[in-house]
Write a protein that holds these residues in place. Structure first.
Motif, PDB file in Angstrom:
ATOM      1  N   CYS A  30     -26.094 -11.435  18.940  1.00  0.00           N
ATOM      2  CA  CYS A  30     -26.666 -12.497  18.051  1.00  0.00           C
ATOM      3  C   CYS A  30     -27.207 -12.137  16.843  1.00  0.00           C
ATOM      4  N   ARG A  31     -26.942 -10.639  16.550  1.00  0.00           N
ATOM      5  CA  ARG A  31     -27.393 -10.252  14.814  1.00  0.00           C
ATOM      6  C   ARG A  31     -27.189  -9.165  14.878  1.00  0.00           C
ATOM      7  N   GLU A  32     -25.785  -8.729  13.591  1.00  0.00           N
ATOM      8  CA  GLU A  32     -25.123  -7.384  13.313  1.00  0.00           C
ATOM      9  C   GLU A  32     -25.559  -7.236  11.899  1.00  0.00           C
ATOM     10  N   GLY A  33     -25.303  -6.323  11.433  1.00  0.00           N
ATOM     11  CA  GLY A  33     -25.149  -5.904  10.404  1.00  0.00           C
ATOM     12  C   GLY A  33     -26.251  -4.463   9.475  1.00  0.00           C
ATOM     13  N   ASN A  34     -25.961  -3.843   8.416  1.00  0.00           N
ATOM     14  CA  ASN A  34     -26.480  -3.216   8.801  1.00  0.00           C
ATOM     15  C   ASN A  34     -26.734  -1.664   9.431  1.00  0.00           C
ATOM     16  N   GLY A  35     -25.294  -1.665  10.091  1.00  0.00           N
ATOM     17  CA  GLY A  35     -25.154  -0.382  11.511  1.00  0.00           C
ATOM     18  C   GLY A  35     -25.927  -0.978  12.796  1.00  0.00           C
ATOM     19  N   VAL A  36     -26.843  -2.110  12.571  1.00  0.00           N
ATOM     20  CA  VAL A  36     -28.094  -2.757  13.841  1.00  0.00           C
ATOM     21  C   VAL A  36     -27.185  -3.672  14.617  1.00  0.00           C
ATOM     22  N   SER A  37     -27.026  -4.109  15.831  1.00  0.00           N
ATOM     23  CA  SER A  37     -26.518  -4.733  17.032  1.00  0.00           C
ATOM     24  C   SER A  37     -27.505  -5.026  17.528  1.00  0.00           C
ATOM     25  N   VAL A  38     -27.407  -6.145  17.421  1.00  0.00           N
ATOM     26  CA  VAL A  38     -28.975  -7.361  18.716  1.00  0.00           C
ATOM     27  C   VAL A  38     -27.777  -7.950  19.657  1.00  0.00           C
ATOM     28  N   SER A  39     -28.548  -7.742  20.715  1.00  0.00           N
ATOM     29  CA  SER A  39     -27.341  -8.592  21.790  1.00  0.00           C
ATOM     30  C   SER A  39     -28.575  -9.210  22.054  1.00  0.00           C
ATOM     31  N   TRP A  40     -28.066 -10.169  23.468  1.00  0.00           N
ATOM     32  CA  TRP A  40     -29.447 -10.911  24.661  1.00  0.00           C
ATOM     33  C   TRP A  40     -28.863 -10.807  25.777  1.00  0.00           C
ATOM     34  N   ARG A  41     -29.684 -11.181  26.701  1.00  0.00           N
ATOM     35  CA  ARG A  41     -29.314 -11.430  27.903  1.00  0.00           C
ATOM     36  C   ARG A  41     -29.578 -12.209  28.897  1.00  0.00           C
ATOM     37  N   PRO A  42     -29.471 -12.820  29.628  1.00  0.00           N
ATOM     38  CA  PRO A  42     -30.712 -13.815  30.492  1.00  0.00           C
ATOM     39  C   PRO A  42     -31.786 -12.822  31.411  1.00  0.00           C
ATOM     40  N   SER A  43     -32.895 -12.956  30.850  1.00  0.00           N
ATOM     41  CA  SER A  43     -33.906 -11.956  31.446  1.00  0.00           C
ATOM     42  C   SER A  43     -33.962 -11.944  32.863  1.00  0.00           C
ATOM     43  N   VAL A  44     -34.136 -11.799  34.056  1.00  0.00           N
ATOM     44  CA  VAL A  44     -34.374 -11.695  35.786  1.00  0.00           C
ATOM     45  C   VAL A  44     -36.048 -11.979  35.652  1.00  0.00           C
ATOM     46  N   GLU A  45     -36.513 -10.989  35.381  1.00  0.00           N
ATOM     47  CA  GLU A  45     -38.361 -10.911  35.326  1.00  0.00           C
ATOM     48  C   GLU A  45     -38.806 -12.469  34.951  1.00  0.00           C
ATOM     49  N   PHE A  46     -38.541 -12.654  34.145  1.00  0.00           N
ATOM     50  CA  PHE A  46     -38.713 -14.485  33.450  1.00  0.00           C
ATOM     51  C   PHE A  46     -37.994 -14.986  33.147  1.00  0.00           C
ATOM     52  N   PRO A  47     -38.840 -16.226  32.652  1.00  0.00           N
ATOM     53  CA  PRO A  47     -37.514 -17.705  32.299  1.00  0.00           C
ATOM     54  C   PRO A  47     -37.042 -17.633  30.631  1.00  0.00           C
ATOM     55  N   GLY A  48     -37.215 -16.175  29.780  1.00  0.00           N
ATOM     56  CA  GLY A  48     -36.678 -15.977  28.450  1.00  0.00           C
ATOM     57  C   GLY A  48     -35.225 -15.021  28.557  1.00  0.00           C
ATOM     58  N   ASN A  49     -35.639 -14.485  27.674  1.00  0.00           N
ATOM     59  CA  ASN A  49     -34.373 -13.228  27.135  1.00  0.00           C
ATOM     60  C   ASN A  49     -34.735 -11.962  27.350  1.00  0.00           C
TER      61      ASN A  49
END
Length: 213
Positions: A30-49
């Motif tokens: 969901c975000r990339e730049g300056n050598g950093v990448s941020v990814s997500w997937r649905p959490s299995v712990e709570f109704p969020g990511n």
């Protein structure tokens, strides 16, 4: 929570963190730049990511750890713009503790100040990797406080990993899955975490340089 229960809970969290680290399926960047990448997937712990950050930081694993560690004498509150204060409520062992973290308002004050009470375990692995492993708990000496919305960290933490052949660089992998509570629009939450995680890496890089030159 007694020592035996806390140890059991925290070990389960650490195992979960290792699973997150090893399982590369289902992540969406969901975000990339300056050598950093941020990814997500649905959490299995709570109704969020569940969010994962990956980046290389200039500094040894020990230096990077000194900047991010959730232990006594931490530098974290000095450089992390998402942390107002960090306090240790109770230390059970040198590597297992209860902590309270407060965060400032964010997103033009759409997100009001939060506080989080966590059980934190520090683990060191044979290859030199140092990890923090945390999850929300209740603690009798830290009830909800006026002026803060109590948020909940589901299993989260980071891995400071040595880079073979690069002793002065560290691979830092972070995992966040936080229920901010309150009545926040999902869009606000979904835009906040990727941006704040990218900022975390940029500010950490500056902090390592400042403190360890």
């Amino acid at each position: 929570m007694d020592l035996a229960t806390a140890a059991q809970v925290s070990e389960a969290v650490a195992e979960k963190m290792l699973q997150y680290r090893r399982d590369n399926s289902g992540w969406k960047i969901c975000r990339e730049g300056n050598g950093v990448s941020v990814s997500w997937r649905p959490s299995v712990e709570f109704p969020g990511n569940l969010y994962r950050g990956k980046g290389i930081v200039n500094g040894t694993p020990e230096q990077v750890w000194d900047c991010v560690k959730p232990l006594a004498g931490t530098l974290r509150a000095q450089w992390d713009e998402n942390v107002n204060s960090f306090e240790i409520i109770e230390s059970l062992t040198d590597t297992l503790l209860f902590s309270r973290t407060t965060t400032p308002s964010a997103v033009m004050k759409l997100i009001s100040p939060r506080d989080f009470v966590d059980l934190v375990l520090v683990r060191t692995y044979e290859d030199g990797t140092i990890s923090s492993n945390a999850t929300n708990v209740e603690h009798p000496s830290c009830p909800p406080k006026p002026g803060y919305v109590r948020g909940f960290n589901h299993p989260c933490g980071c891995f400071c990993e040595p880079l073979p052949g690069e002793p002065n660089k560290t691979s830092l992998v972070t995992f966040f899955q936080t229920d901010l509570s309150g009545y926040l629009p999902q869009g606000v939450v979904d835009s906040f975490f990727p941006r704040s995680m990218a900022g975390f890496y940029a500010n950490l890089e500056k902090a390592v340089k400042k403190f360890f030159g």
